[in-house]
Design a protein around this motif. Structure first.
Motif: not given
Lengths: 196, 317
Positions: B236-240, B246-254, B269-277
């Motif tokens: 949940i922390g990773v998702i958060l 994505s909200l603060l730096f990559f425009g969230g839903w825009l 999802m992209f950043f979650i995958c980055l965490f796993i990478l």
């Protein structure tokens, strides 16, 4: 909202009482954290969300974590509980009770004369910032100076203690061994300074 | 009546999505790690091995939930609850689409930071209450690490707050219509990403549970669903953190064409995958390296970033 306010108030008072009377240091700290969170709720309900957030971040989230951290490292066992039991004798309650009574008197006076400041409008982060850095900037600067002095002092004391330890270590080993092991001692002390 | 039910509906949807995603990530992580390490990963149960999620959860729920007799019982039970509770409460201020948010607080970013700072207690108390030296060492490491990285985690976000002029997530996203904040705040983004990895105690910063030296660190004594709570809490922390990035730096839903919620989900999802990478690619540092890196490199960089951002915003006014 009024119900929430009183609920949080009762919670804060009860948690604080438990924090004082608990003999176990970590349990007492946990009650104190609950009390701080309850006070944060009070701030939020009163219309100061920024202060509420700071209360949680600074007090509950940073200072109290450090307290728990230190208590954890000290590993207080039954001995500390005994000491605490000594301190919680009825006689020792006298002076704190007197001080609390004065506060209660002030509270009763204020509510009786209705001579209180009421917070009706919500105070956002912007207003807090403007007030802090326009009217009270000298206080902010003084506080930061004090913190800086504390930081430098703690660093100095820490360095001093480590240097002394090192000296002690070197003189206690005989000369021949110090010669061959000087680099080892050095590496070891480097490790402790990092850990500290 | 409907207006009363609407917030409850949002809460239900948020909880459903987040908890299922957290459970699903167990499978996603193992499959992705396998992909990057050139092997198969779990592919036996159901199509693509998706049944592994159900199998893992059933295993966790049915395991014996044992509390060691030497543990501090109430604190031992409380610790795993804190990690999940603080992470889930943080989602209250995260907007999934315009208007789709549980509590649209004007101190959203601060609320998120406050909750993440409370999350430290879970590991500290778990380590202490287990009454086991490896747990205690893990707890001490976790406390020191999270305290240090929290400092500039908050400071690295302040650049974004200065540019947007608000702590509210919705305002920050709307302020990125012209340009994503990752461009003017690229340093802030990198710093926040590193702090986020440290804050969620993911590899390479998982020294609190470094299995090669501390058994499993702070959760050595935990079993069954109490261990599962730490497990799910981490996801949940990773998702958060991914959602926040994505909200603060990559425009969230825009984004063009696709509906807003889908853009937000894709970026997260992209950043979650980055965490796993990160976990697949990076080795673990030593603990003193971690601490000195945090205080001697990251903190000064964050302060410089904040100072320059403030100066530029003032100069352009």
């Amino acid at each position: 909202m009024t119900t929430l306010f009183y609920l949080a108030g009762i919670l804060a008072v009860v948690a604080t009482l438990l924090a004082i009377t608990q003999r176990h240091a970590v349990h007492a700290l946990l009650y104190l954290i609950v009390s701080l969170l309850a006070v944060a709720v009070e701030f939020f309900v009163l219309g100061a969300p920024f202060v509420a957030a700071l209360e949680i971040m600074i007090y509950a989230g940073a200072i109290m974590v450090l307290f728990v951290f230190v208590v954890m490292m000290l590993n207080l066992a039954e001995h500390a509980m005994e000491v605490e039991r000594e301190w919680l004798k009825p006689g020792n309650w006298l002076v704190p009770a007197l001080l609390a009574l004065i506060l209660l008197g002030e509270l009763v006076y204020c509510t009786a004369t209705r001579n209180t400041l009421s917070l009706t409008s919500s105070v956002g982060p912007k207003q807090v910032g403007i007030t802090l850095f326009r009217s009270y900037w000298i206080g902010v600067e003084l506080a930061s100076l004090l913190l800086m002095a504390g930081l430098v002092g703690a660093f100095h004391l820490g360095r001093h203690a480590i240097a002394k330890e090192e000296e002690h270590h070197v003189t206690s080993t005989d000369a021949a061994r110090t010669d061959t092991r000087s680099d080892l001692v050095h590496v070891g002390s480097g490790g402790t300074s990092h850990a500290a | 009546m409907m207006s009363n039910l609407y917030p409850l509906l949002i809460i239900a949807v948020v909880l459903f999505v987040v908890l299922n995603l957290a459970a699903g990530l167990i499978w996603v992580e193992r499959r992705l790690l396998a992909l990057w390490q050139d092997r198969y990963g779990p592919n036996r149960v159901g199509p693509f091995g998706l049944g592994q999620i159900a199998a893992d959860s059933i295993k966790l729920f049915l395991k014996e939930d044992w509390i060691p007799p030497f543990a501090d019982n109430p604190v031992f039970v409380l610790a795993p609850a804190i990690v999940v509770a603080t992470a889930l409460i943080s989602f209250a201020v995260v907007p999934f689409a315009p208007g789709f948010v549980v509590a649209d607080l004007n101190i959203g970013v601060l609320f998120l930071l406050a909750m993440s700072s409370l999350g430290v207690y879970s590991v500290v108390l778990a380590g202490w209450s287990s009454n086991n030296k490896y747990s205690l060492l893990g707890g001490i490491r976790a406390a020191a690490q999270m305290m240090s990285y929290e400092v500039f985690m908050g400071l690295s976000l302040l650049g974004v707050v200065i540019l947007a002029g608000s702590f509210r997530f919705a305002d920050i996203v709307e302020a990125q219509r012209g340009m994503w904040f990752v461009i003017p705040q690229c340093l802030g983004f990198v710093l926040f990403l590193i702090a986020g990895v440290a804050e969620t105690r993911r590899l390479p910063f998982d020294l609190a549970e470094a299995e090669s030296e501390l058994i499993a660190g702070f959760h050595s004594e935990y079993s069954g669903m109490k261990f599962g709570m730490f497990f799910v809490g981490e996801y949940i922390g990773v998702i958060l953190i991914s959602a926040t990035i994505s909200l603060l730096f990559f425009g969230g839903w825009l984004g063009p064409v696709l509906p807003p919620a889908l853009w937000f989900a894709a970026k997260t999802m992209f950043f979650i995958c980055l965490f796993i990478l990160f976990r697949a690619a990076l080795p673990r540092p030593r603990f003193d390296q971690l601490m000195s890196w945090g205080w001697k490199v990251m903190l000064p960089l964050t302060l410089v970033n904040l100072l320059v951002t403030g100066a530029v915003v003032l100069a352009r006014r």
